[in-house]
Design a protein around this motif. Structure first.
Motif, PDB file in Angstrom:
ATOM      1  N   SER A 333     -10.145 -10.439  34.045  1.00  0.00           N
ATOM      2  CA  SER A 333      -9.973 -11.309  32.888  1.00  0.00           C
ATOM      3  C   SER A 333     -10.990 -12.451  32.901  1.00  0.00           C
ATOM      4  O   SER A 333     -11.534 -12.833  31.858  1.00  0.00           O
ATOM      5  N   LEU A 334     -11.264 -12.994  34.079  1.00  0.00           N
ATOM      6  CA  LEU A 334     -12.243 -14.077  34.197  1.00  0.00           C
ATOM      7  C   LEU A 334     -13.652 -13.584  33.887  1.00  0.00           C
ATOM      8  O   LEU A 334     -14.410 -14.235  33.159  1.00  0.00           O
ATOM      9  N   PHE A 335     -14.025 -12.430  34.414  1.00  0.00           N
ATOM     10  CA  PHE A 335     -15.369 -11.885  34.183  1.00  0.00           C
ATOM     11  C   PHE A 335     -15.636 -11.631  32.699  1.00  0.00           C
ATOM     12  O   PHE A 335     -16.701 -11.944  32.185  1.00  0.00           O
ATOM     13  N   PHE A 336     -14.649 -11.030  32.013  1.00  0.00           N
ATOM     14  CA  PHE A 336     -14.915 -10.427  30.700  1.00  0.00           C
ATOM     15  C   PHE A 336     -14.048 -10.951  29.557  1.00  0.00           C
ATOM     16  O   PHE A 336     -14.269 -10.575  28.415  1.00  0.00           O
ATOM     17  N   GLY A 337     -13.050 -11.797  29.852  1.00  0.00           N
ATOM     18  CA  GLY A 337     -12.175 -12.283  28.795  1.00  0.00           C
ATOM     19  C   GLY A 337     -11.084 -11.269  28.458  1.00  0.00           C
ATOM     20  O   GLY A 337     -11.109 -10.127  28.919  1.00  0.00           O
ATOM     21  N   PRO A 338     -10.096 -11.667  27.630  1.00  0.00           N
ATOM     22  CA  PRO A 338      -8.956 -10.788  27.338  1.00  0.00           C
ATOM     23  C   PRO A 338      -9.266  -9.653  26.380  1.00  0.00           C
ATOM     24  O   PRO A 338      -8.508  -8.693  26.302  1.00  0.00           O
ATOM     25  N   ARG A 339     -10.384  -9.736  25.639  1.00  0.00           N
ATOM     26  CA  ARG A 339     -10.668  -8.737  24.594  1.00  0.00           C
ATOM     27  C   ARG A 339     -10.721  -7.322  25.149  1.00  0.00           C
ATOM     28  O   ARG A 339     -10.258  -6.380  24.509  1.00  0.00           O
ATOM     29  N   TYR A 340     -11.290  -7.162  26.325  1.00  0.00           N
ATOM     30  CA  TYR A 340     -11.485  -5.829  26.903  1.00  0.00           C
ATOM     31  C   TYR A 340     -10.667  -5.652  28.179  1.00  0.00           C
ATOM     32  O   TYR A 340     -10.972  -4.778  28.997  1.00  0.00           O
ATOM     33  N   MET A 341      -9.642  -6.470  28.326  1.00  0.00           N
ATOM     34  CA  MET A 341      -8.848  -6.476  29.553  1.00  0.00           C
ATOM     35  C   MET A 341      -8.245  -5.111  29.848  1.00  0.00           C
ATOM     36  O   MET A 341      -8.296  -4.606  30.978  1.00  0.00           O
ATOM     37  N   ILE A 394     -18.289 -11.379  46.174  1.00  0.00           N
ATOM     38  CA  ILE A 394     -17.938 -11.464  44.754  1.00  0.00           C
ATOM     39  C   ILE A 394     -18.008 -12.914  44.286  1.00  0.00           C
ATOM     40  O   ILE A 394     -17.551 -13.828  44.966  1.00  0.00           O
ATOM     41  N   LYS A 395     -18.596 -13.124  43.100  1.00  0.00           N
ATOM     42  CA  LYS A 395     -18.722 -14.467  42.529  1.00  0.00           C
ATOM     43  C   LYS A 395     -17.683 -14.650  41.426  1.00  0.00           C
ATOM     44  O   LYS A 395     -17.609 -13.850  40.495  1.00  0.00           O
ATOM     45  N   GLU A 396     -16.910 -15.713  41.527  1.00  0.00           N
ATOM     46  CA  GLU A 396     -15.820 -15.968  40.589  1.00  0.00           C
ATOM     47  C   GLU A 396     -16.329 -16.764  39.377  1.00  0.00           C
ATOM     48  O   GLU A 396     -15.982 -17.927  39.169  1.00  0.00           O
ATOM     49  N   VAL A 397     -17.180 -16.109  38.577  1.00  0.00           N
ATOM     50  CA  VAL A 397     -17.726 -16.730  37.364  1.00  0.00           C
ATOM     51  C   VAL A 397     -17.724 -15.694  36.242  1.00  0.00           C
ATOM     52  O   VAL A 397     -17.721 -14.487  36.491  1.00  0.00           O
ATOM     53  N   LYS A 398     -17.739 -16.162  35.014  1.00  0.00           N
ATOM     54  CA  LYS A 398     -17.746 -15.275  33.856  1.00  0.00           C
ATOM     55  C   LYS A 398     -19.053 -14.495  33.796  1.00  0.00           C
ATOM     56  O   LYS A 398     -20.136 -15.040  34.058  1.00  0.00           O
ATOM     57  N   ALA A 399     -18.975 -13.212  33.472  1.00  0.00           N
ATOM     58  CA  ALA A 399     -20.171 -12.389  33.346  1.00  0.00           C
ATOM     59  C   ALA A 399     -21.024 -12.906  32.192  1.00  0.00           C
ATOM     60  O   ALA A 399     -20.514 -13.092  31.083  1.00  0.00           O
ATOM     61  N   PRO A 400     -22.323 -13.163  32.407  1.00  0.00           N
ATOM     62  CA  PRO A 400     -23.158 -13.755  31.354  1.00  0.00           C
ATOM     63  C   PRO A 400     -23.163 -12.955  30.051  1.00  0.00           C
ATOM     64  O   PRO A 400     -23.192 -13.540  28.963  1.00  0.00           O
ATOM     65  N   ALA A 401     -23.124 -11.629  30.142  1.00  0.00           N
ATOM     66  CA  ALA A 401     -23.186 -10.800  28.931  1.00  0.00           C
ATOM     67  C   ALA A 401     -21.946 -10.946  28.063  1.00  0.00           C
ATOM     68  O   ALA A 401     -21.957 -10.542  26.900  1.00  0.00           O
ATOM     69  N   PHE A 402     -20.871 -11.539  28.611  1.00  0.00           N
ATOM     70  CA  PHE A 402     -19.621 -11.655  27.865  1.00  0.00           C
ATOM     71  C   PHE A 402     -19.352 -13.084  27.388  1.00  0.00           C
ATOM     72  O   PHE A 402     -18.258 -13.395  26.949  1.00  0.00           O
ATOM     73  N   ILE A 403     -20.363 -13.937  27.482  1.00  0.00           N
ATOM     74  CA  ILE A 403     -20.245 -15.293  26.957  1.00  0.00           C
ATOM     75  C   ILE A 403     -20.716 -15.289  25.511  1.00  0.00           C
ATOM     76  O   ILE A 403     -21.865 -14.980  25.218  1.00  0.00           O
ATOM     77  N   GLY A 404     -19.830 -15.593  24.599  1.00  0.00           N
ATOM     78  CA  GLY A 404     -20.144 -15.605  23.171  1.00  0.00           C
ATOM     79  C   GLY A 404     -20.421 -17.003  22.672  1.00  0.00           C
ATOM     80  O   GLY A 404     -20.535 -17.964  23.441  1.00  0.00           O
ATOM     81  N   PRO A 405     -20.539 -17.126  21.356  1.00  0.00           N
ATOM     82  CA  PRO A 405     -20.756 -18.465  20.758  1.00  0.00           C
ATOM     83  C   PRO A 405     -19.613 -19.402  21.100  1.00  0.00           C
ATOM     84  O   PRO A 405     -18.440 -19.029  21.031  1.00  0.00           O
ATOM     85  N   GLN A 406     -19.950 -20.602  21.490  1.00  0.00           N
ATOM     86  CA  GLN A 406     -18.926 -21.574  21.854  1.00  0.00           C
ATOM     87  C   GLN A 406     -18.369 -22.225  20.590  1.00  0.00           C
ATOM     88  O   GLN A 406     -19.109 -22.501  19.642  1.00  0.00           O
ATOM     89  N   PRO A 407     -17.051 -22.473  20.551  1.00  0.00           N
ATOM     90  CA  PRO A 407     -16.464 -23.097  19.369  1.00  0.00           C
ATOM     91  C   PRO A 407     -16.981 -24.514  19.188  1.00  0.00           C
ATOM     92  O   PRO A 407     -17.264 -25.225  20.139  1.00  0.00           O
TER      93      PRO A 407
END
Length: 411
Positions: A333-341, A394-407
């Motif tokens: 969930s942290l890597f990719f967000g809930p959309r593709y969980m 393993i690095k506990e950070v969001k995968a760069p390819a899954f970072i979208g436009p920030q609100p």
């Protein structure tokens, strides 16, 4: 596509979602965890080999794993409730047909393929996809831990319950009763209706593109590889631990209670892992869990095996049993967000189930070739140590390819 929060998609109150999802996880995992206590009565009654029985359950684990990414993807796209209801119907049908299975070959289709599809579409992995979209990010690991603890409680309840069914009614009727219990999932699944939408700050892309980008993320690949070992451990012990204890001189009732104790203590272990996962690095916690599994198993095998030592080992193992799940799900969930969980946790779970296939199958092969299970026990220790090492980078950070436009900031 505009970002839609999970709460607007799912009007069902969050506590109701959690309670219904936990009950579904408890029932579906609990019924499946009884498989090992059917080994002795079925092989003795029908004259089957343990390898044949183990192969059917190995196929079940593999099909479960193959089904999971597709079930998760369908839940993400079309709705969790529909997928759970359909899976429960297939799951129950597999149990009903298992009860009248006459040969090992047919058992591989009923208890193997059919039940594998049913479990894969009605398992806690799909439930976690619903939780992932409904729960705020800072609380997900703990809620995943609650769902995992519910699954463990199912093992504690169903292991002695299944043995009681077998003792009082025979193994065939016991399977029918378990199938009827599984049908309770169908009405409960309506509480988890709805599909996942993109959340603010998450990238939105086609599912196959998301899968491709996820597989290119190094930390995710390590997580997937490590989860193979978890599956190997769990499946081998679930299926062969009761028979191993009987071989060591314990009664079937004592062995079923040992299996149940694993589930009971994992309630605490899963909750603790979920709580710690929101506070400490998840990859380090996973490494410690695999290390402790290896050390605990080695100690159990080196000491005299008695009813007391079996219960102590079961309790110790229970604290580590499914504690990997909330941490693994939390990292996905942290890597990719809930959309593709659902889909991406399902891919990790496929690796878990490939490990399950080999754990179950090699247990049967080891017994038929050598008359005991020790070779597989020792193999489990070795790969446990390797998995402990794999998780450290393993690095506990969001995968760069899954970072979208920030609100945009408010105000």
């Amino acid at each position: 596509m505009s970002a839609i929060t999970a709460r607007r998609v799912l009007p069902v109150p969050l506590p109701v979602i959690i309670v219904a999802g936990c009950f579904i996880a408890m029932v579906t995992f609990g019924a499946r965890s009884t498989s090992g206590i059917f080994l002795l009565p079925m092989t003795e009654d029908l004259g089957w080999s343990r390898e044949g029985f183990a192969m059917a359950l190995a196929i079940q684990n593999l099909v479960w794993g193959i089904t999971q990414p597709f079930a998760g993807g369908m839940a993400d796209k079309f709705g969790t409730g529909r997928v759970l209801a359909a899976g429960a119907l297939v799951y129950a049908l597999g149990l009903f047909l298992w009860s009248i299975t006459p040969t090992e070959g047919i058992f591989m289709l009923t208890g193997g393929v059919l039940m594998g599809v049913g479990i894969g579409t009605a398992s806690f992995g799909v439930v976690m996809a619903a939780f992932g979209r409904a729960v705020p990010p800072e609380k997900r690991s703990f809620v995943f831990g609650i769902a995992t603890a519910a699954s463990s409680m199912g093992q504690f309840v169903f292991a002695p319950l299944g043995q009681a069914f077998i003792s009082n009614f025979g193994w065939q009727t016991a399977l029918v009763y378990l199938g009827l219990i599984i049908l309770m999932v169908v009405p409960l699944s309506t509480m988890l209706r709805g599909q996942t939408q993109s959340a603010p700050g998450d990238a939105d892309m086609p599912f196959m593109q998301a899968l491709s980008k996820a597989l290119g993320h190094g930390s995710y690949r390590l997580l997937v590889i490590g989860f193979f070992v978890c599956g190997f451990h769990l499946a081998f012990i679930t299926v062969h631990f009761p028979a191993f204890l009987v071989q060591c001189g314990l009664t079937p009732e004592a062995s079923s209670w040992a299996l149940g104790l694993i589930g009971l203590f994992n309630v605490a272990g899963s909750l603790l892992a979920g709580w710690l996962g929101d506070r400490l690095p998840k990859q380090i916690l996973l490494s410690v869990i695999y290390l402790l599994r290896a050390v605990g198993t080695a100690a159990f095998l080196l000491l005299p095996i008695t009813e007391v030592s079996a219960y102590i080992y079961a309790a110790t193992l229970g604290m580590l049993w499914l504690a990997t799940v909330p941490l693994t799900a939390g990292l996905v969930s942290l890597f990719f967000g809930p959309r593709y969980m659902g889909m991406l946790y399902g891919v990790a779970f496929l690796s878990h189930q490939i490990g399950s296939f080999f754990g179950v199958w090699l247990g049967g092969v080891s017994y038929d070739m050598t008359g005991d299970y020790y070779a597989v026990w020792y193999l489990g220790i070795i790969i446990g140590l390797l998995s402990a090492a794999i998780h450290i980078p393993i690095k506990e950070v969001k995968a760069p390819a899954f970072i979208g436009p920030q609100p945009a900031p408010i105000g």
